[in-house]
Write a protein that holds these residues in place. Structure first.
Motif, PDB file in Angstrom:
ATOM      1  N   PRO A 160       0.900  -1.111  -0.146  1.00  0.00           N
ATOM      2  CA  PRO A 160      -0.028   0.117  -0.092  1.00  0.00           C
ATOM      3  C   PRO A 160       0.802   1.200  -0.181  1.00  0.00           C
ATOM      4  O   PRO A 160       1.943   1.487   0.432  1.00  0.00           O
ATOM      5  CB  PRO A 160      -0.804  -0.052   1.322  1.00  0.00           C
ATOM      6  CG  PRO A 160       0.003  -1.188   2.248  1.00  0.00           C
ATOM      7  CD  PRO A 160       0.930  -2.119   1.132  1.00  0.00           C
ATOM      8  N   ALA A 192       0.174  -0.970   9.432  1.00  0.00           N
ATOM      9  CA  ALA A 192       0.179  -1.590   8.096  1.00  0.00           C
ATOM     10  C   ALA A 192       0.839  -3.142   8.841  1.00  0.00           C
ATOM     11  O   ALA A 192       0.087  -4.029   8.144  1.00  0.00           O
ATOM     12  CB  ALA A 192       1.197  -1.127   7.082  1.00  0.00           C
ATOM     13  N   THR A 203      -5.786  -3.348   0.835  1.00  0.00           N
ATOM     14  CA  THR A 203      -5.303  -2.121   1.198  1.00  0.00           C
ATOM     15  C   THR A 203      -4.471  -1.411   0.032  1.00  0.00           C
ATOM     16  O   THR A 203      -3.341  -1.903  -0.065  1.00  0.00           O
ATOM     17  CB  THR A 203      -4.383  -2.306   2.634  1.00  0.00           C
ATOM     18  OG1 THR A 203      -5.270  -2.553   3.748  1.00  0.00           O
ATOM     19  CG2 THR A 203      -4.215  -0.530   2.926  1.00  0.00           C
ATOM     20  N   GLN A 204      -4.938  -0.364  -0.379  1.00  0.00           N
ATOM     21  CA  GLN A 204      -4.448   0.421  -1.497  1.00  0.00           C
ATOM     22  C   GLN A 204      -3.547   1.790  -0.727  1.00  0.00           C
ATOM     23  O   GLN A 204      -2.398   2.011  -1.328  1.00  0.00           O
ATOM     24  CB  GLN A 204      -5.217   0.914  -2.352  1.00  0.00           C
ATOM     25  CG  GLN A 204      -5.923  -0.197  -3.198  1.00  0.00           C
ATOM     26  CD  GLN A 204      -6.851   0.204  -4.244  1.00  0.00           C
ATOM     27  OE1 GLN A 204      -7.668   1.319  -3.990  1.00  0.00           O
ATOM     28  NE2 GLN A 204      -6.851  -0.483  -5.410  1.00  0.00           N
ATOM     29  N   VAL A 205      -4.263   2.312   0.251  1.00  0.00           N
ATOM     30  CA  VAL A 205      -3.579   3.585   0.746  1.00  0.00           C
ATOM     31  C   VAL A 205      -3.898   3.430   2.463  1.00  0.00           C
ATOM     32  O   VAL A 205      -4.733   3.115   2.791  1.00  0.00           O
ATOM     33  CB  VAL A 205      -4.100   4.827   0.098  1.00  0.00           C
ATOM     34  CG1 VAL A 205      -3.646   5.942   0.977  1.00  0.00           C
ATOM     35  CG2 VAL A 205      -4.333   4.906  -1.208  1.00  0.00           C
ATOM     36  N   LEU A 216      -7.437   3.772   6.290  1.00  0.00           N
ATOM     37  CA  LEU A 216      -7.276   2.753   5.253  1.00  0.00           C
ATOM     38  C   LEU A 216      -8.216   3.077   4.293  1.00  0.00           C
ATOM     39  O   LEU A 216      -9.421   3.219   4.355  1.00  0.00           O
ATOM     40  CB  LEU A 216      -7.242   1.459   5.595  1.00  0.00           C
ATOM     41  CG  LEU A 216      -6.565   0.951   6.830  1.00  0.00           C
ATOM     42  CD1 LEU A 216      -6.945  -0.538   7.435  1.00  0.00           C
ATOM     43  CD2 LEU A 216      -5.201   1.384   6.992  1.00  0.00           C
ATOM     44  N   THR A 219      -9.794  -1.550  -1.660  1.00  0.00           N
ATOM     45  CA  THR A 219     -10.119  -1.646  -3.115  1.00  0.00           C
ATOM     46  C   THR A 219     -11.707  -1.686  -2.945  1.00  0.00           C
ATOM     47  O   THR A 219     -12.267  -2.265  -2.152  1.00  0.00           O
ATOM     48  CB  THR A 219      -9.957  -3.023  -3.848  1.00  0.00           C
ATOM     49  OG1 THR A 219     -10.111  -4.196  -3.030  1.00  0.00           O
ATOM     50  CG2 THR A 219      -8.338  -3.072  -3.783  1.00  0.00           C
TER      51      THR A 219
END
Length: 265
Positions: A160, A192, A203-205, A216, A219
């Motif tokens: 992420p 994380a 989790t992307q960010v 968080l 998607t």
């Protein structure tokens, strides 16, 4: 009883005529044994020194590298700069380890081992990114300790992104002044690392607004309010249970793990 023979009387007369100093300096059998042992030890020591430093039998002929994933063995060998041809015993393994850690920060752990009679083994363990930070069109990898160890042109898959978004609000500014950017990055890493595997994969960010305001982006547009990095295990359990109970929700709040909440569909 017969008295001493003529030869024995002669020997006794000779001993009695010897000066006292000469009798003291005459080596005894025990002293002779000690002298012989000392000579043997000196010869063995000299032979060992020659074997280790002077002979051609125990010199560096090969360098092997193991444990690399992103780095190549050739890169590690080049930086290690092992003196091939030098006596194996004279290789400064500590200096090689320090050089590898300084010049190749991707290396987390390195062990330089003498492999008798002719080898040096370089056993490395590379850092694994848990977050990436976009900077100037490239991506900086951050490991589990919060160390920014490498810059790459393409982001690694499944890692992420970290967004440090400190607003101008007084609380956010105070948080940045109090903890500093590096501490906030470490808190994001802490979050994380605590994520359940299923959530971590989606989790992307990881977005950091302040020390106790970390969220968080998953998607599919799902958002998770995590809060601070504290009580990570409890928050992970609460999030897992909440997602099972509300599979269609698009917002989850586990900042207070004893009172989690979800919303949206």
């Amino acid at each position: 009883m017969a008295g001493p023979t003529t030869a024995e009387r002669g020997e006794r007369q000779q001993e009695s005529s010897d000066p006292p100093l000469a009798r003291r300096l005459r080596p005894t059998p025990r002293l002779r044994t000690i002298i012989i042992l000392l000579v043997v030890l000196v010869l063995l020591g000299a032979g060992s020194v020659w074997l280790l430093y002077g002979s051609k039998w125990l010199r560096v002929e090969r360098v092997s590298v193991s444990g690399t994933r992103v780095l190549t063995p050739e890169q590690v060998q080049e930086v290690a700069d092992v003196p091939v041809g030098a006596p194996l015993i004279s290789v400064d393994t500590d200096a090689i380890e320090e050089r590898l850690r300084q010049e190749l920060p991707r290396i987390d752990v390195v062990d330089v081992v003498r492999s008798w009679p002719h080898g040096i083994s370089l056993k490395v363990a590379e850092r694994t990114p848990v977050l990436i930070v976009q900077k100037d069109g490239k991506f900086v990898e951050v490991d589990k300790e919060g160390v920014r160890f490498a810059t790459v042109s393409q982001p690694p898959k499944g890692v992420p992104a970290l967004e440090l978004v400190v607003s101008r609000s007084s609380s956010a500014a105070a948080s940045l002044r109090r903890f500093g950017e590096s501490r906030l990055v470490r808190e994001a890493v802490r979050v994380a690392r605590a994520l359940p595997d299923a959530v971590a994969r989606d989790t992307q960010v990881v977005k950091v607004r302040s020390y106790d305001d970390i969220s968080l982006a998953l998607t599919g547009g799902t958002t998770v309010a995590w809060g601070s990095g504290e009580k990570g295990a409890a928050k992970a359990r609460a999030l897992t249970a909440l997602m099972k109970a509300s599979p269609d929700a698009r917002y989850f709040d586990v900042s207070v793990p004893t009172a989690p909440a979800s919303a949206g569909s």
